[in-house]
Write an enzyme that holds these catalytic residues in place. Structure first.
Site, PDB file in Angstrom:
ATOM      1  N   LYS A  22       6.620  46.674 -34.526  1.00  0.00           N
ATOM      2  CA  LYS A  22       5.808  47.436 -33.552  1.00  0.00           C
ATOM      3  C   LYS A  22       4.784  46.535 -32.879  1.00  0.00           C
ATOM      4  O   LYS A  22       4.635  46.539 -31.661  1.00  0.00           O
ATOM      5  CB  LYS A  22       5.092  48.585 -34.287  1.00  0.00           C
ATOM      6  CG  LYS A  22       3.961  49.212 -33.485  1.00  0.00           C
ATOM      7  CD  LYS A  22       3.242  50.311 -34.244  1.00  0.00           C
ATOM      8  CE  LYS A  22       2.153  49.855 -35.183  1.00  0.00           C
ATOM      9  NZ  LYS A  22       0.844  49.540 -34.581  1.00  0.00           N
ATOM     10  N   ASN A  23       4.073  45.750 -33.698  1.00  0.00           N
ATOM     11  CA  ASN A  23       2.960  44.985 -33.139  1.00  0.00           C
ATOM     12  C   ASN A  23       3.407  43.736 -32.378  1.00  0.00           C
ATOM     13  O   ASN A  23       2.570  43.056 -31.771  1.00  0.00           O
ATOM     14  CB  ASN A  23       1.954  44.621 -34.244  1.00  0.00           C
ATOM     15  CG  ASN A  23       1.178  45.853 -34.690  1.00  0.00           C
ATOM     16  OD1 ASN A  23       1.246  46.908 -34.042  1.00  0.00           O
ATOM     17  ND2 ASN A  23       0.448  45.737 -35.796  1.00  0.00           N
ATOM     18  N   ARG A  92      -4.697  52.466 -29.184  1.00  0.00           N
ATOM     19  CA  ARG A  92      -5.628  51.429 -28.775  1.00  0.00           C
ATOM     20  C   ARG A  92      -4.945  50.242 -28.106  1.00  0.00           C
ATOM     21  O   ARG A  92      -5.529  49.567 -27.262  1.00  0.00           O
ATOM     22  CB  ARG A  92      -6.403  50.909 -29.983  1.00  0.00           C
ATOM     23  CG  ARG A  92      -7.203  51.935 -30.717  1.00  0.00           C
ATOM     24  CD  ARG A  92      -7.855  51.259 -31.885  1.00  0.00           C
ATOM     25  NE  ARG A  92      -8.549  50.058 -31.446  1.00  0.00           N
ATOM     26  CZ  ARG A  92      -9.747  50.034 -30.917  1.00  0.00           C
ATOM     27  NH1 ARG A  92     -10.446  51.113 -30.793  1.00  0.00           N
ATOM     28  NH2 ARG A  92     -10.287  48.894 -30.514  1.00  0.00           N
ATOM     29  N   CYS A 116     -12.092  54.102 -34.073  1.00  0.00           N
ATOM     30  CA  CYS A 116     -10.998  54.879 -34.651  1.00  0.00           C
ATOM     31  C   CYS A 116     -11.225  54.967 -36.152  1.00  0.00           C
ATOM     32  O   CYS A 116     -12.224  54.459 -36.665  1.00  0.00           O
ATOM     33  CB  CYS A 116      -9.650  54.253 -34.325  1.00  0.00           C
ATOM     34  SG  CYS A 116      -9.314  52.771 -35.235  1.00  0.00           S
ATOM     35  N   ARG A 121     -13.975  48.735 -33.891  1.00  0.00           N
ATOM     36  CA  ARG A 121     -12.972  48.017 -33.102  1.00  0.00           C
ATOM     37  C   ARG A 121     -13.374  47.786 -31.639  1.00  0.00           C
ATOM     38  O   ARG A 121     -12.734  48.286 -30.700  1.00  0.00           O
ATOM     39  CB  ARG A 121     -11.618  48.721 -33.201  1.00  0.00           C
ATOM     40  CG  ARG A 121     -11.172  48.880 -34.638  1.00  0.00           C
ATOM     41  CD  ARG A 121      -9.821  49.496 -34.767  1.00  0.00           C
ATOM     42  NE  ARG A 121      -8.746  48.586 -34.421  1.00  0.00           N
ATOM     43  CZ  ARG A 121      -7.469  48.926 -34.442  1.00  0.00           C
ATOM     44  NH1 ARG A 121      -7.119  50.138 -34.791  1.00  0.00           N
ATOM     45  NH2 ARG A 121      -6.536  48.052 -34.127  1.00  0.00           N
ATOM     46  N   PRO A 122     -14.441  47.004 -31.435  1.00  0.00           N
ATOM     47  CA  PRO A 122     -14.839  46.701 -30.053  1.00  0.00           C
ATOM     48  C   PRO A 122     -13.815  45.811 -29.347  1.00  0.00           C
ATOM     49  O   PRO A 122     -12.936  45.246 -29.994  1.00  0.00           O
ATOM     50  CB  PRO A 122     -16.163  45.936 -30.231  1.00  0.00           C
ATOM     51  CG  PRO A 122     -16.109  45.372 -31.606  1.00  0.00           C
ATOM     52  CD  PRO A 122     -15.270  46.309 -32.431  1.00  0.00           C
ATOM     53  N   VAL A 123     -13.917  45.708 -28.013  1.00  0.00           N
ATOM     54  CA  VAL A 123     -12.994  44.849 -27.260  1.00  0.00           C
ATOM     55  C   VAL A 123     -13.770  43.791 -26.472  1.00  0.00           C
ATOM     56  O   VAL A 123     -13.326  43.320 -25.422  1.00  0.00           O
ATOM     57  CB  VAL A 123     -12.077  45.684 -26.318  1.00  0.00           C
ATOM     58  CG1 VAL A 123     -11.051  46.472 -27.119  1.00  0.00           C
ATOM     59  CG2 VAL A 123     -12.884  46.611 -25.427  1.00  0.00           C
ATOM     60  N   ASP A 307      -3.078  45.311 -42.811  1.00  0.00           N
ATOM     61  CA  ASP A 307      -2.125  46.414 -42.639  1.00  0.00           C
ATOM     62  C   ASP A 307      -1.304  46.679 -43.906  1.00  0.00           C
ATOM     63  O   ASP A 307      -0.504  47.618 -43.929  1.00  0.00           O
ATOM     64  CB  ASP A 307      -1.175  46.118 -41.467  1.00  0.00           C
ATOM     65  CG  ASP A 307      -1.898  46.179 -40.132  1.00  0.00           C
ATOM     66  OD1 ASP A 307      -3.022  46.698 -40.085  1.00  0.00           O
ATOM     67  OD2 ASP A 307      -1.327  45.695 -39.134  1.00  0.00           O
ATOM     68  N   ILE A 329     -11.310  42.764 -42.743  1.00  0.00           N
ATOM     69  CA  ILE A 329     -11.018  42.839 -41.300  1.00  0.00           C
ATOM     70  C   ILE A 329     -11.652  44.079 -40.660  1.00  0.00           C
ATOM     71  O   ILE A 329     -12.297  43.989 -39.619  1.00  0.00           O
ATOM     72  CB  ILE A 329      -9.490  42.851 -41.044  1.00  0.00           C
ATOM     73  CG1 ILE A 329      -8.805  41.683 -41.768  1.00  0.00           C
ATOM     74  CG2 ILE A 329      -9.190  42.819 -39.546  1.00  0.00           C
ATOM     75  CD1 ILE A 329      -9.185  40.306 -41.295  1.00  0.00           C
ATOM     76  N   ARG A 399       3.939  56.802 -35.882  1.00  0.00           N
ATOM     77  CA  ARG A 399       3.485  55.758 -34.965  1.00  0.00           C
ATOM     78  C   ARG A 399       4.087  54.402 -35.324  1.00  0.00           C
ATOM     79  O   ARG A 399       4.215  53.536 -34.465  1.00  0.00           O
ATOM     80  CB  ARG A 399       1.954  55.640 -35.011  1.00  0.00           C
ATOM     81  CG  ARG A 399       1.237  56.856 -34.477  1.00  0.00           C
ATOM     82  CD  ARG A 399      -0.242  56.600 -34.440  1.00  0.00           C
ATOM     83  NE  ARG A 399      -0.507  55.371 -33.708  1.00  0.00           N
ATOM     84  CZ  ARG A 399      -1.650  54.691 -33.766  1.00  0.00           C
ATOM     85  NH1 ARG A 399      -2.633  55.125 -34.505  1.00  0.00           N
ATOM     86  NH2 ARG A 399      -1.812  53.585 -33.076  1.00  0.00           N
TER      87      ARG A 399
HETATM   88  N1  EPU Z   1     -12.963  42.483 -32.922  1.00  0.00           N
HETATM   89  C1  EPU Z   1     -14.156  42.379 -32.261  1.00  0.00           C
HETATM   90  N2  EPU Z   1     -14.115  42.248 -30.900  1.00  0.00           N
HETATM   91  C2  EPU Z   1     -12.946  42.230 -30.196  1.00  0.00           C
HETATM   92  C3  EPU Z   1     -11.727  42.337 -30.903  1.00  0.00           C
HETATM   93  C4  EPU Z   1     -11.767  42.469 -32.278  1.00  0.00           C
HETATM   94  O1  EPU Z   1     -15.230  42.397 -32.860  1.00  0.00           O
HETATM   95  O2  EPU Z   1     -12.982  42.118 -28.956  1.00  0.00           O
HETATM   96  C5  EPU Z   1     -12.970  42.655 -34.402  1.00  0.00           C
HETATM   97  C6  EPU Z   1     -12.372  43.994 -34.837  1.00  0.00           C
HETATM   98  O3  EPU Z   1     -13.333  45.026 -34.800  1.00  0.00           O
HETATM   99  C7  EPU Z   1     -11.888  43.670 -36.221  1.00  0.00           C
HETATM  100  C8  EPU Z   1     -11.416  42.228 -36.095  1.00  0.00           C
HETATM  101  O4  EPU Z   1     -12.084  41.698 -34.949  1.00  0.00           O
HETATM  102  O5  EPU Z   1     -12.943  43.755 -37.123  1.00  0.00           O
HETATM  103  C9  EPU Z   1      -9.944  42.028 -35.945  1.00  0.00           C
HETATM  104  O6  EPU Z   1      -9.432  42.884 -34.956  1.00  0.00           O
HETATM  105  P1  EPU Z   1      -8.167  42.543 -34.056  1.00  0.00           P
HETATM  106  O7  EPU Z   1      -8.609  42.435 -32.634  1.00  0.00           O
HETATM  107  O8  EPU Z   1      -7.430  41.380 -34.632  1.00  0.00           O
HETATM  108  O9  EPU Z   1      -7.295  43.848 -34.228  1.00  0.00           O
HETATM  109  P2  EPU Z   1      -6.371  44.461 -33.139  1.00  0.00           P
HETATM  110  O10 EPU Z   1      -5.825  43.379 -32.288  1.00  0.00           O
HETATM  111  O11 EPU Z   1      -7.042  45.610 -32.477  1.00  0.00           O
HETATM  112  C10 EPU Z   1      -4.122  44.239 -34.458  1.00  0.00           C
HETATM  113  C11 EPU Z   1      -3.048  45.161 -34.925  1.00  0.00           C
HETATM  114  C12 EPU Z   1      -3.589  46.005 -36.069  1.00  0.00           C
HETATM  115  C13 EPU Z   1      -4.009  45.058 -37.193  1.00  0.00           C
HETATM  116  C14 EPU Z   1      -5.040  44.054 -36.670  1.00  0.00           C
HETATM  117  C15 EPU Z   1      -5.433  43.008 -37.683  1.00  0.00           C
HETATM  118  C16 EPU Z   1      -1.741  45.540 -32.949  1.00  0.00           C
HETATM  119  C17 EPU Z   1      -1.316  46.465 -31.885  1.00  0.00           C
HETATM  120  N3  EPU Z   1      -2.634  46.006 -33.823  1.00  0.00           N
HETATM  121  O12 EPU Z   1      -5.199  45.070 -34.034  1.00  0.00           O
HETATM  122  O13 EPU Z   1      -2.523  46.831 -36.523  1.00  0.00           O
HETATM  123  O14 EPU Z   1      -4.584  45.796 -38.249  1.00  0.00           O
HETATM  124  O15 EPU Z   1      -4.512  43.365 -35.515  1.00  0.00           O
HETATM  125  O16 EPU Z   1      -4.334  42.298 -38.105  1.00  0.00           O
HETATM  126  O17 EPU Z   1      -1.260  44.413 -33.021  1.00  0.00           O
HETATM  127  C18 EPU Z   1      -1.529  48.734 -37.442  1.00  0.00           C
HETATM  128  O18 EPU Z   1      -0.429  48.328 -37.035  1.00  0.00           O
HETATM  129  O19 EPU Z   1      -1.641  49.688 -38.278  1.00  0.00           O
HETATM  130  C19 EPU Z   1      -2.758  48.090 -36.987  1.00  0.00           C
HETATM  131  C20 EPU Z   1      -3.949  48.663 -37.063  1.00  0.00           C
END
Ligand code: EPU
Length: 435
Positions: A22-23, A92, A116, A121-123, A307, A329, A399
């Site tokens: 999926k990811n 997301r 969530c 989970r900020p961006v 995960d 994480i 999902r």
């Molecule tokens: N973070 C920030 N700022 C950002 C982005 C991330 O502070 O701009 C923080 C997050 O809050 C978190 C950490 O950095 O504490 C890591 O987050 P990351 O961005 O790596 O997570 P993600 O990209 O939103 C993906 C997977 C998740 C998986 C995480 C960690 C996808 C679509 N989602 O999320 O998958 O848990 O990486 O490996 O690839 C799932 O499949 O159940 C799932 C949640």
């Protein structure tokens, strides 16, 4: 709403085919926005999140056709540069269209995902990184409103303050159509990012540094079409490994290379499980007796995937001793603890640390899924528990896991999906299920 009924205590025996990830599929589908030629993806699982991504891409202007596991994405032009709240709140990963939209048409209007169940989970890394490539970005009315003055992003250097998987993917996608070279540092090395880079290369983008924390991308004028097979789902595989071990079963997983799960496999081998690679991307798993306790912590790849944390917790709740699990994480990824406790697990949480005391056995009851991976931890617990477990809010499982009940029942598990109000038990006897 569907529920899953499970009667525990049956060792899993058989073969489980592992789907495409999926990811990996999500960013690959978003990549389809960058080219006006068709991108054909193979090994795409049928999952609610991927249907959501199909819907979003169609609204933006892609023509999408699915036949079996193949999905063709053709985006001759961008018709809308918006990712509305109604879609982003469901998934997301919709944020992954931000980079491609800016790169292809210089404009994007993407709802902020918000928090969530597993954390805030900020961006901010996505936004700061795209600003470094020349985008001007404001947050207005809950939306990321982004423009590229002059219409074309410009290659630049950006260092991620912390590892972010979709942050890296958004930047890689954006950099592919930027003017000149982009150098990304402290990049996540999750295998799904390598899969994205492979596909980009097949579409004519020059990439250096795959699998390392420094990735260089030479932006190009246009991307060609391509055919790409999505990599296997290491999290789905890890979930079935935990299920096989907790039931003292013996299974073979197909279409998955053991190298995708290094820390997870090492930990479980240390705790007494047999997990061995077989030829042709298969993994053999067997367990007899109780799993030993573990002290583990989640971290980015090649560390233990967050995960898989919930699934491991279900497994360790019946270990022969005291385990510690540290979640590094996401700040709120212990929602499954209360539900596992309802099944008799002894778990105490302090901050990001859970202390799990192995119990003799779990007992079946009604539990509620709170997020995708938490929901499979409850299924795993149910497979080992005495009596019947009823897992509700199954939309979380849908999902990320295709045909989970079919794969498990083909290995002997007594598991059944029922619609609300349907009067069945997993073992087939009639019984009214409490609403
Ligand atoms: N973070 C920030 N700022 C950002 C982005 C991330 O502070 O701009 C923080 C997050 O809050 C978190 C950490 O950095 O504490 C890591 O987050 P990351 O961005 O790596 O997570 P993600 O990209 O939103 C993906 C997977 C998740 C998986 C995480 C960690 C996808 C679509 N989602 O999320 O998958 O848990 O990486 O490996 O690839 C799932 O499949 O159940 C799932 C949640």
């Amino acid at each position: 709403m569907d529920k899953m009924l499970i009667v525990g205590g049956v060792p899993l025996r058989g073969t489980i085919p592992i789907n495409g990830a999926k990811n990996a599929a999500l960013p690959l589908m978003a990549l389809g926005l960058l080219s006006d030629q068709p991108l054909v993806l193979d090994n795409v699982p049928t999952l609610a999140d991927l249907t959501t991504m199909e819907l979003l891409l169609s609204e933006i202007g892609s023509v999408i056709k699915r036949v079996g596991k193949k999905v063709a994405i053709y985006t001759p032009s961008i018709k809308s540069f918006e990712a509305p709240y109604d879609i982003v709140r469901k998934m997301r990963a919709s944020i992954l269209v931000l980079g491609p939209l800016l790169a292809r048409c210089g404009r994007a209007h993407v709802s902020l995902p918000g928090g969530c169940a597993i954390g805030a989970r900020p961006v901010n890394f996505h936004i700061d990184g795209l600003r470094a490539l020349g985008a001007t970005i404001e947050i207005e009315n809950g939306y990321i409103c982004a423009n590229v003055p002059g219409g074309k992003l410009t290659g630049a250097e950006y260092t991620f303050p912390n590892i972010s998987v979709t942050g890296a993917e958004n930047m890689i996608l954006a950099a592919s159509l930027a003017r000149g070279e982009t150098c990304l540092k402290n990049v996540a090395i999750e295998p799904e990012i390598g899969d994205l880079l492979d596909c980009l290369q097949a579409m004519g983008v020059q990439v250096e540094g795959k699998g390392t924390p420094t990735v260089r991308i030479q932006g190009t004028e246009s991307l060609s079409g391509a055919f790409h097979k999505v990599m296997p789902d290491r999290i789905e595989a890890g979930t079935y490994i935990a299920a096989a071990i907790i039931t003292c079963g013996e299974v073979e997983l197909e279409n998955i290379n053991i190298s995708l799960l290094p820390t997870f496999v090492d930990a479980l081998r240390n705790a007494g499980a047999t997990i061995e690679p077989l030829e042709n991307d298969k993994i053999y798993v067997s367990m007899s007796g109780k799993i030993g306790p573990l002290s583990i912590e989640t971290s980015p790849f090649p560390g233990l995937a967050t995960d898989l944390q919930a699934q491991l917790m279900a497994l360790l709740s019946v270990s022969s001793g005291e385990s510690v699990i540290v979640e590094n994480i996401f700040e709120n990824r212990f929602m499954h603890v209360c539900e596992l406790a309802r099944m008799g697990a002894q778990i105490s949480v302090s901050g990001n640390r859970a202390h799990v005391t192995g119990v003799e056995h779990l007992s079946g009851t009604s539990v509620m899924a709170t997020d995708l991976r938490a929901s499979t931890s409850l299924v795993i617990a149910g497979l080992a528990a005495r009596g019947e477990t009823i897992v509700s809010r199954l939309y979380h499982i849908d999902r990320g896991y295709e045909s989970i009940e079919k794969k498990l029942s083909e290995c002997g598990a007594i598991i059944k999906r029922v619609r609300e109000g349907e009067a069945h038990t997993a073992s087939g006897t009639n019984k009214k299920i409490a609403g």
